[in-house]
Design an enzyme around this catalytic site. Structure first.
Site, PDB file in Angstrom:
ATOM      1  CB  THR A 162      -0.480  -0.086   0.940  1.00  0.00           C
ATOM      2  OG1 THR A 162      -2.268  -1.476   1.250  1.00  0.00           O
ATOM      3  CG2 THR A 162      -1.718   1.474   1.142  1.00  0.00           C
ATOM      4  CG  ASN A 178      -6.704  -8.491  -4.824  1.00  0.00           C
ATOM      5  OD1 ASN A 178      -7.379  -7.791  -5.896  1.00  0.00           O
ATOM      6  ND2 ASN A 178      -8.196  -7.883  -3.337  1.00  0.00           N
ATOM      7  CD  GLN A 221      -2.947 -11.612  -3.726  1.00  0.00           C
ATOM      8  OE1 GLN A 221      -2.627 -12.285  -4.163  1.00  0.00           O
ATOM      9  NE2 GLN A 221      -3.660 -10.681  -3.324  1.00  0.00           N
ATOM     10  CB  SER A 267       2.678  -6.988  -0.154  1.00  0.00           C
ATOM     11  OG  SER A 267       2.751  -6.991   1.496  1.00  0.00           O
ATOM     12  CG  HIS A 298       1.688  -9.070   4.121  1.00  0.00           C
ATOM     13  ND1 HIS A 298       0.212 -10.065   4.288  1.00  0.00           N
ATOM     14  CD2 HIS A 298       1.109  -8.342   4.030  1.00  0.00           C
ATOM     15  CE1 HIS A 298      -0.976  -8.879   3.960  1.00  0.00           C
ATOM     16  NE2 HIS A 298       0.218  -7.963   4.106  1.00  0.00           N
ATOM     17  CB  THR A 310      15.975   3.098  11.539  1.00  0.00           C
ATOM     18  OG1 THR A 310      16.459   4.530  12.257  1.00  0.00           O
ATOM     19  CG2 THR A 310      16.372   2.248  11.633  1.00  0.00           C
ATOM     20  CB  CYS A 345      -6.962  -4.512   3.758  1.00  0.00           C
ATOM     21  SG  CYS A 345      -7.377  -4.020   1.486  1.00  0.00           S
TER      22      CYS A 345
HETATM   23  N1  PLP Z   1      -2.811  -4.957  -3.951  1.00  0.00           N
HETATM   24  C1  PLP Z   1      -3.445  -5.933  -3.868  1.00  0.00           C
HETATM   25  C2  PLP Z   1      -3.384  -7.161  -5.414  1.00  0.00           C
HETATM   26  C3  PLP Z   1      -3.228  -6.500  -2.940  1.00  0.00           C
HETATM   27  O1  PLP Z   1      -4.087  -7.573  -2.804  1.00  0.00           O
HETATM   28  C4  PLP Z   1      -2.775  -5.983  -1.777  1.00  0.00           C
HETATM   29  C5  PLP Z   1      -3.095  -7.012  -0.774  1.00  0.00           C
HETATM   30  O2  PLP Z   1      -4.677  -7.370   0.013  1.00  0.00           O
HETATM   31  C6  PLP Z   1      -2.406  -4.455  -1.344  1.00  0.00           C
HETATM   32  C7  PLP Z   1      -1.962  -4.583  -2.791  1.00  0.00           C
HETATM   33  C8  PLP Z   1      -2.109  -3.936  -0.300  1.00  0.00           C
HETATM   34  O3  PLP Z   1      -0.575  -4.788   0.082  1.00  0.00           O
HETATM   35  P1  PLP Z   1      -0.114  -4.500   1.819  1.00  0.00           P
HETATM   36  O4  PLP Z   1      -1.539  -5.260   2.355  1.00  0.00           O
HETATM   37  O5  PLP Z   1       0.606  -4.987   1.953  1.00  0.00           O
HETATM   38  O6  PLP Z   1      -0.471  -3.140   2.073  1.00  0.00           O
END
Ligand code: PLP
Length: 375
Positions: free
Chosen positions: A70, A149, A177, A197, A199, A235, A321
């Site tokens: 994000t 996603n 993704q 990302s 995670h 940092t 989210c």
């Molecule tokens: N873009 C896509 C396609 C995602 O699936 C997600 C997470 O759901 C994000 C962006 C945002 O990632 P982050 O959780 O690292 O902000």
């Protein structure tokens, strides 16, 4: 517990955790300090930058560490606005993540940016012609996610890049993704920016990467002590960065082994869902191998997801989210799904750790839950 919400987030791989722990409790020096512990941390961080660069076919100097995708997306878009000149328009797909859509919406409100959203064709794939048709002399930026996603559909991000070659526009590819699901290279996607990302691929939360091509003009996103070549001060989270690089390396190394296994489990799941009277949403033939988006007529997605949760299965009704928003419903409807089917959608997403036994148990539980809910 059967966890089938891996597009939302994944379990940290224990090998990744082990590498990270060293930088939390032993080599915890500030990577910007001159002493030996600082130098050790800085070396590990730069090694991680080289590793990620090589995995996505970038130069190390094109790789910047952020706190999330994000943040990376915000940086890419907000930086591009500074170089738009007299141009005023951004062209995006209507199925982008909220990180893109809401950032552009904010800029529309504050800077008067014009936004043109391009809907996908039926099945959830944006057509290159539909998108490129919107790009004109007033356009300074185009955003297209590599993989959606919610539906898992793979977008024609490389074809769009080729169509944009002669255009002087910033091109952002949200590659979140892709890692561990399909190959991704910034060279072949010829983008200005790409966001990742950790995670989402068995790395830690709070670690992201923004690729910025060496040819792309950029503005600092966070000003301060001048870290990340003066572009993103603060940092750096060395442990998170080391974990992200390790997780990406494992994901890319294991891709060839993992994809056929996930695809087989996904196909088994899809045919079992159909036998139970369920519907597969989106074009599964052009989607990532780890997931299906499904609906059962007359059952609301939230009701189904809650009943599955009570039975020990975690699935998603929407992108994580914004689970309580209407966003996935809109994406499904934009992709041609009827509203009453879209409101029943749940997303089932596996990881490389998902087993056949788990999927078999899931199908059994799903069958029982659907039978009860359909009464
Ligand atoms: N873009 C896509 C396609 C995602 O699936 C997600 C997470 O759901 C994000 C962006 C945002 O990632 P982050 O959780 O690292 O902000």
């Amino acid at each position: 517990m059967i966890y089938l919400d891996n597009n939302a987030t994944t379990q940290v791989d224990r090998r990744v955790l082990e590498k990270m722990n060293l930088f939390h409790v032993e080599q915890y020096g500030n990577p910007n300090a001159v002493h030996s512990m600082g130098v050790t941390a800085a070396r590990a961080m730069e090694e991680s930058r080289r590793k990620i660069a090589s995995l996505i076919e970038a130069l190390p100097s094109e790789v910047y560490f952020t706190s999330s995708a994000t943040e990376a997306i915000n940086w890419a878009i907000r930086s591009s606005v500074c170089f738009k000149g007299k141009r005023n328009k951004v062209v995006v797909s209507s199925i982008e993540h909220k990180a893109v859509l809401n950032t552009i919406k904010d800029l529309a409100n504050t800077e008067g940016i014009l936004v043109e959203q391009v809907r996908p064709r039926k099945g959830g794939i944006v057509s290159v012609e539909d998108l490129v048709r919107h790009v004109d002399d007033n356009t300074f930026m185009v955003c297209l996610m590599a993989v959606n996603n919610v539906l898992g559909t793979i977008q024609p991000f490389e074809e769009v890049a080729n169509a944009l070659l002669e255009r002087d526009v910033f091109y952002l590819v949200d590659a979140v993704q892709t890692v561990g699901k399909i190959p991704f290279s910034v060279r072949s996607s010829k983008c200005s920016f790409a966001a990742f990302s950790a995670h989402k691929f068995h790395g830690p939360k709070g670690a992201g990467t923004l690729f910025i091509s060496s040819e792309t003009r950029r503005r600092p996103f966070i000003t301060g002590g001048g870290q990340e070549s003066g572009m993103r001060s603060g940092t750096q989270d060395v442990a998170g960065i080391v974990g992200m690089a390790e997780a990406m390396e494992i994901a890319v190394d294991e891709l060839d082994r993992v994809v056929p296994k996930m695809r087989e489990l996904r196909n088994y799941m899809a045919s079992s869902v159909r036998k139970l009277g369920g519907i597969i949403n989106g074009d599964m033939s052009s989607s990532i191998p780890n997931m299906v988006n499904i609906s059962f007529p007359k059952i609301k997605g939230e009701v189904l997801a809650n009943a599955l949760s009570d039975a020990g299965v975690c699935v998603a009704t929407s992108s994580a989210c914004s689970a309580r928003s209407e966003s996935s419903q809109k994406i499904l409807e934009d992709a041609g799904t009827l509203p009453e089917i879209a409101s029943g959608a749940i997303r089932i997403s596996m990881s490389r750790f998902t087993t056949l036994e788990e999927i078999q148990s899931f199908i059994e539980i799903l069958s029982n839950v659907v039978a009860v809910l359909q009464i």
